[in-house]
Design a protein around this motif. Sequence first.
Motif, PDB file in Angstrom:
ATOM      1  N   UNK A  27      21.174   9.887  -3.102  1.00  0.00           N
ATOM      2  CA  UNK A  27      20.598   9.630  -1.662  1.00  0.00           C
ATOM      3  C   UNK A  27      21.321   9.799  -0.569  1.00  0.00           C
ATOM      4  N   UNK A  28      22.604  11.166  -0.529  1.00  0.00           N
ATOM      5  CA  UNK A  28      23.010  11.246   0.644  1.00  0.00           C
ATOM      6  C   UNK A  28      22.030  12.372   1.398  1.00  0.00           C
ATOM      7  N   UNK A  29      22.119  12.910  -0.033  1.00  0.00           N
ATOM      8  CA  UNK A  29      20.770  14.482  -0.435  1.00  0.00           C
ATOM      9  C   UNK A  29      19.765  14.098   1.130  1.00  0.00           C
ATOM     10  N   UNK A  30      18.756  12.773   0.129  1.00  0.00           N
ATOM     11  CA  UNK A  30      17.677  12.217   0.702  1.00  0.00           C
ATOM     12  C   UNK A  30      18.174  12.321   1.673  1.00  0.00           C
ATOM     13  N   UNK A  31      19.081  11.502   2.409  1.00  0.00           N
ATOM     14  CA  UNK A  31      18.926  11.346   4.142  1.00  0.00           C
ATOM     15  C   UNK A  31      19.646  12.453   4.778  1.00  0.00           C
ATOM     16  N   UNK A  32      19.696  12.941   4.304  1.00  0.00           N
ATOM     17  CA  UNK A  32      20.234  14.411   5.456  1.00  0.00           C
ATOM     18  C   UNK A  32      18.701  15.606   5.226  1.00  0.00           C
ATOM     19  N   UNK A  33      18.066  15.059   3.929  1.00  0.00           N
ATOM     20  CA  UNK A  33      17.016  16.153   4.159  1.00  0.00           C
ATOM     21  C   UNK A  33      16.105  15.474   5.067  1.00  0.00           C
ATOM     22  N   UNK A  69      11.153  17.059  -9.310  1.00  0.00           N
ATOM     23  CA  UNK A  69      11.805  16.761  -9.394  1.00  0.00           C
ATOM     24  C   UNK A  69      12.406  16.202  -8.895  1.00  0.00           C
ATOM     25  N   UNK A  70      12.734  16.717  -7.689  1.00  0.00           N
ATOM     26  CA  UNK A  70      13.969  16.433  -7.306  1.00  0.00           C
ATOM     27  C   UNK A  70      12.878  15.738  -5.605  1.00  0.00           C
ATOM     28  N   UNK A  71      11.546  16.284  -5.189  1.00  0.00           N
ATOM     29  CA  UNK A  71      10.865  15.482  -4.121  1.00  0.00           C
ATOM     30  C   UNK A  71      10.821  14.075  -4.887  1.00  0.00           C
ATOM     31  N   UNK A  72      10.538  14.256  -5.883  1.00  0.00           N
ATOM     32  CA  UNK A  72      10.084  12.711  -6.505  1.00  0.00           C
ATOM     33  C   UNK A  72      11.735  11.363  -6.410  1.00  0.00           C
ATOM     34  N   UNK A  73      12.881  12.299  -6.568  1.00  0.00           N
ATOM     35  CA  UNK A  73      13.687  11.952  -6.634  1.00  0.00           C
ATOM     36  C   UNK A  73      13.848  11.475  -5.166  1.00  0.00           C
ATOM     37  N   UNK A  74      13.577  11.675  -4.300  1.00  0.00           N
ATOM     38  CA  UNK A  74      13.487  11.985  -2.827  1.00  0.00           C
ATOM     39  C   UNK A  74      12.443  10.755  -1.982  1.00  0.00           C
ATOM     40  N   UNK A  75      11.591  10.033  -2.962  1.00  0.00           N
ATOM     41  CA  UNK A  75      10.840   9.748  -2.376  1.00  0.00           C
ATOM     42  C   UNK A  75      10.570   8.233  -3.699  1.00  0.00           C
ATOM     43  N   UNK A  76      11.695   8.467  -4.452  1.00  0.00           N
ATOM     44  CA  UNK A  76      12.582   7.261  -5.003  1.00  0.00           C
ATOM     45  C   UNK A  76      13.296   6.639  -3.542  1.00  0.00           C
ATOM     46  N   UNK A  77      14.149   7.697  -3.447  1.00  0.00           N
ATOM     47  CA  UNK A  77      15.159   7.144  -3.128  1.00  0.00           C
ATOM     48  C   UNK A  77      14.444   6.639  -1.329  1.00  0.00           C
ATOM     49  N   UNK A  78      14.080   6.931  -0.945  1.00  0.00           N
ATOM     50  CA  UNK A  78      12.775   6.321   0.213  1.00  0.00           C
ATOM     51  C   UNK A  78      12.542   5.113  -0.067  1.00  0.00           C
ATOM     52  N   UNK A 108       1.052  -1.420   0.356  1.00  0.00           N
ATOM     53  CA  UNK A 108       0.176   0.167  -0.062  1.00  0.00           C
ATOM     54  C   UNK A 108       0.738   1.371  -0.013  1.00  0.00           C
ATOM     55  N   UNK A 109       2.312   1.231   0.915  1.00  0.00           N
ATOM     56  CA  UNK A 109       2.832   2.295   0.795  1.00  0.00           C
ATOM     57  C   UNK A 109       3.603   2.251  -0.295  1.00  0.00           C
ATOM     58  N   UNK A 110       3.846   1.223  -1.216  1.00  0.00           N
ATOM     59  CA  UNK A 110       4.768   1.979  -2.253  1.00  0.00           C
ATOM     60  C   UNK A 110       3.461   2.030  -3.808  1.00  0.00           C
ATOM     61  N   UNK A 111       1.831   2.075  -3.631  1.00  0.00           N
ATOM     62  CA  UNK A 111       0.877   2.284  -4.340  1.00  0.00           C
ATOM     63  C   UNK A 111       0.748   3.651  -4.051  1.00  0.00           C
ATOM     64  N   UNK A 112       0.649   3.904  -2.440  1.00  0.00           N
ATOM     65  CA  UNK A 112       0.451   5.594  -2.272  1.00  0.00           C
ATOM     66  C   UNK A 112       1.476   6.223  -2.712  1.00  0.00           C
ATOM     67  N   UNK A 113       3.448   5.932  -2.587  1.00  0.00           N
ATOM     68  CA  UNK A 113       4.030   7.296  -3.866  1.00  0.00           C
ATOM     69  C   UNK A 113       4.112   7.355  -5.174  1.00  0.00           C
TER      70      UNK A 113
END
Length: 194
Positions: free
Chosen positions: A142-148, A100-109, A72-77
Amino acid sequence: MVTQRTGNRGLSAVTAALVLSVTGTTASLFAYRRTVETLLRANAELLRRLDLVEEQRREAVRRADRVEYQRDHRNLLLTAVADPDLLPVLDAYERDLPPQVQKQYLFANTLYVHALHGYRVGLLNRGELLGHVRVLFQNPTMRAYWEATRHHRASLPYDSDEAELGRMTDDLLAELDDADTDEWWVVGDGGAED
């Protein structure tokens, strides 16, 4: 000559019969008691095994629920990433980020949670999980996502799997940053004992 019989001999036979009867009854009672005790022990063992089977059943249900929750989490994303109007709903970062960055961070998550989920369901041991994390975080996004998302992890219960993995990842990243080698794949054990 005729022998005279006394009444005592009859009484001895009755006494002997009573003694045999009492002895037989006592032996039967002891045998009955042993049988009852054996049945009680067997019943206790059966109840213990039934409790174990019930706990295993509950664990299987928890795992199935966890898998369904992850799906469900994946489908919501995916829904949010596909619809630009929904993407801002998931913006929980401390600064404004372009879509674009939000999408990248969601994918990183999603990648990070996928590795965590593999560990939770038993597909990965701690060492394998650490190996996945080590590879994932070679990427600067991934590093930027981790920090954010550092503030997100601060709210996790300390003893949760996710908090433990977060600390392990933080330790690994610090070791990678401090390493005197370019061979990143050998840096850090992160406490990844199996």
